[in-house]
Design an enzyme around this catalytic site. Sequence first.
Site, mmCIF file in Angstrom:
data_model
loop_
_atom_site.group_PDB
_atom_site.id
_atom_site.type_symbol
_atom_site.label_atom_id
_atom_site.label_comp_id
_atom_site.label_asym_id
_atom_site.label_seq_id
_atom_site.Cartn_x
_atom_site.Cartn_y
_atom_site.Cartn_z
ATOM 1 N N ASP A 1 7.141 4.451 -10.227
ATOM 2 C CA ASP A 1 7.963 4.310 -9.015
ATOM 3 C C ASP A 1 9.455 4.285 -9.329
ATOM 4 O O ASP A 1 10.126 3.257 -9.278
ATOM 5 C CB ASP A 1 7.570 3.053 -8.218
ATOM 6 C CG ASP A 1 6.347 3.312 -7.342
ATOM 7 O OD1 ASP A 1 5.686 4.353 -7.538
ATOM 8 O OD2 ASP A 1 6.053 2.482 -6.476
ATOM 9 N N ASP B 1 4.369 -4.598 -7.305
ATOM 10 C CA ASP B 1 3.703 -3.391 -6.819
ATOM 11 C C ASP B 1 4.213 -2.137 -7.523
ATOM 12 O O ASP B 1 3.673 -1.058 -7.309
ATOM 13 C CB ASP B 1 3.871 -3.251 -5.299
ATOM 14 C CG ASP B 1 5.329 -3.359 -4.865
ATOM 15 O OD1 ASP B 1 5.922 -4.427 -5.065
ATOM 16 O OD2 ASP B 1 5.868 -2.369 -4.347
ATOM 17 N N ARG C 1 -1.713 -0.711 -9.716
ATOM 18 C CA ARG C 1 -0.567 -1.589 -9.977
ATOM 19 C C ARG C 1 -1.038 -3.036 -10.108
ATOM 20 O O ARG C 1 -2.146 -3.368 -9.681
ATOM 21 C CB ARG C 1 0.385 -1.512 -8.761
ATOM 22 C CG ARG C 1 0.845 -0.120 -8.467
ATOM 23 C CD ARG C 1 0.840 0.189 -6.973
ATOM 24 N NE ARG C 1 0.992 1.637 -6.764
ATOM 25 C CZ ARG C 1 2.157 2.258 -6.789
ATOM 26 N NH1 ARG C 1 3.257 1.572 -6.918
ATOM 27 N NH2 ARG C 1 2.223 3.576 -6.664
ATOM 28 N N GLY D 1 0.836 -1.206 0.000
ATOM 29 C CA GLY D 1 0.000 0.000 0.000
ATOM 30 C C GLY D 1 0.863 1.245 0.000
ATOM 31 O O GLY D 1 2.070 1.198 0.183
ATOM 32 N N ASP E 1 8.742 6.068 7.734
ATOM 33 C CA ASP E 1 8.349 7.374 8.269
ATOM 34 C C ASP E 1 7.397 8.136 7.345
ATOM 35 O O ASP E 1 6.987 9.249 7.643
ATOM 36 C CB ASP E 1 9.597 8.221 8.548
ATOM 37 C CG ASP E 1 10.460 8.412 7.303
ATOM 38 O OD1 ASP E 1 10.012 8.055 6.194
ATOM 39 O OD2 ASP E 1 11.593 8.919 7.443
ATOM 40 N N GLY E 2 7.081 7.547 6.192
ATOM 41 C CA GLY E 2 6.151 8.210 5.278
ATOM 42 C C GLY E 2 6.760 9.349 4.481
ATOM 43 O O GLY E 2 6.064 10.044 3.747
HETATM 44 P P1 AMP Z 1 9.181 1.184 -3.214
HETATM 45 O O1 AMP Z 1 10.217 0.106 -3.253
HETATM 46 O O2 AMP Z 1 9.743 2.576 -3.056
HETATM 47 O O3 AMP Z 1 8.247 1.095 -4.353
HETATM 48 O O4 AMP Z 1 8.351 0.962 -1.858
HETATM 49 C C1 AMP Z 1 7.809 -0.258 -1.478
HETATM 50 C C2 AMP Z 1 6.828 -0.064 -0.377
HETATM 51 O O5 AMP Z 1 7.442 0.520 0.778
HETATM 52 C C3 AMP Z 1 5.653 0.818 -0.716
HETATM 53 O O6 AMP Z 1 4.511 0.274 -0.121
HETATM 54 C C4 AMP Z 1 6.009 2.135 -0.110
HETATM 55 O O7 AMP Z 1 4.881 2.902 0.189
HETATM 56 C C5 AMP Z 1 6.754 1.708 1.128
HETATM 57 N N1 AMP Z 1 7.730 2.722 1.576
HETATM 58 C C6 AMP Z 1 8.914 3.038 1.005
HETATM 59 N N2 AMP Z 1 9.529 4.009 1.696
HETATM 60 C C7 AMP Z 1 8.723 4.326 2.727
HETATM 61 C C8 AMP Z 1 8.809 5.267 3.820
HETATM 62 N N3 AMP Z 1 9.853 6.089 3.970
HETATM 63 N N4 AMP Z 1 7.766 5.309 4.670
HETATM 64 C C9 AMP Z 1 6.713 4.485 4.541
HETATM 65 N N5 AMP Z 1 6.576 3.597 3.563
HETATM 66 C C10 AMP Z 1 7.569 3.504 2.663
HETATM 67 MG MG MG Z 2 6.618 1.231 -5.089
#
Ligand code: AMP
Ligand code: MG
Length: 488
Positions: free
Chosen positions: A262, A252, A183, A90, A125-126
């Site tokens: 992404d 995803d 996705r 998510g 941390d979002g």
């Molecule tokens: P990504 O590999 O960047 O596509 O991220 C994979 C998953 O990790 C996704 O669900 C992102 O929303 C989550 N995610 C990545 N970085 C963060 C972060 N700093 N805080 C919260 N969720 C994250």
């Molecule tokens: Mg992603």
Amino acid sequence: MRRLTELAFDNSYARLPPAYYEVVDPTALGDPYLVAFNPDAAALIDLDPAEAAEPEAPAYLSGSRRLPGAEPIAMLYAGHQFGVWVPQLGDGRAILLGEVIGDRGDRWDLHLKGGGQTRFSRMGDGRAVLRSTIREYLASEAMHALGIPTTRALAITGSDDLVYREAPETAATLIRMAPSHVRFGTFQVFAARGQPERVAELADYLIRLHDADLAGEPDRHRRWLERIVDRTADLMARWMAVGFAHGVMNTDNMSVLGLTLDYGPYGFLDEYDPGFICNHSDHEGRYAFDRQPAIGLWNLARFAEALLELVPFDAANTALNRYPSRFEATYGSLIRAKLGLVTERADDPELVAEMLGLMAANRVDYTRWFRTLAVVPSGAAAAPESLRGMVSDLARLDGWIVRYGARLAAEGRDDGARRGAMNRVNPKFVLRNYLAQQAIDRARLKDYGEIERLRSLLATPFDEHPGLEHYADPPPPWGRELVVSCSS
Ligand code: AMP
Ligand code: MG
């Protein structure tokens, strides 16, 4: 032209049942300021670029203040990460602010990345760091200009708030735009939960909005799957032809619209290395450059599994079986265009394979090679000087050039016309890692000029840009060893 407060929202995803998302407001960044604003993306939603100068722009564009008509949500999905099933992912740091309808009737998600925690943040941390927002902003616009389907980038805001990765960095947000951010993993989550009715509802929702000609057709789901197979094959072919490695092709991160989605530790090839791994964390090279076409199909198979209640096994298999020939056909036509060939011949794949072998053995710069190839005259007996400087094995180079020269002569096309056509498909400029890094290093000193200079240069990557030729240079020694990881 609209003001930020006058955008025409129509939030179709937020009208789906709440099973698909969490309603969540972005968490305000401390004292946000504008880092970058892209007039080309603004034009897509009829947003007046002068709005970037308005005092409230950073608050709106960072998600700190809600745009009138926005209904922020975090989208639910799951996915296979490096081949391993993760039942819930998510939007952990991205928030769909809403969907804006442009004056031409097209639909654009405004998707805020780095907007703070959501129910899906897990340990995160979002937030996003300045470096990663700049990389995504520049890469997505560069890819668009290269004719490759991709999300777009509207604006970056920065803040002096610190976030902690390997070291403390400053936080930033990016607003990206796409007709949809759904996705493969968005389907996988509901299939895995045993909710085929949610899978069907989501498929029909997407068909209604993005493949409307299939809406209501009894065999729509099969045909829609076939389209997604084709789009994914085409996307892989385009990545391979331009020399782009995504780096994290988890399910995803795979768009059902066939968009590049992404941007993380991606890389454009400098030297041609088929096994190039751009993601420092990818120890096994699962997402190495030359594995992308195969991974695209693997991901499609996981997607088709999620649709099995809608598209039965045999039909799904038939759809997946389109992939290899679709990929070969698209890649073949892109490569022929890069070589300036208009006809197709049985031994073309061999000509291409020998060229790629030569390029790999001599570590030839991928982008410069194709751009320079245009100077080879038809019927050439030896390689021109500009190519000789790129290759150490001159005998092998001349051998290939003679073959290529003969192939050109057989087409009988005017050299000048061919050169023009080649320069329209072989970019002079791509977003090399070291160029992005230079923009990042300056931005850390609050000098954002290089971001805009690169964005506007890469918006017309096939032009010569006199005075800016050095942006086409291969990386300097420091720029060859840059390490890029998922931690962004
Ligand atoms: P990504 O590999 O960047 O596509 O991220 C994979 C998953 O990790 C996704 O669900 C992102 O929303 C989550 N995610 C990545 N970085 C963060 C972060 N700093 N805080 C919260 N969720 C994250
Ligand atoms: Mg992603």
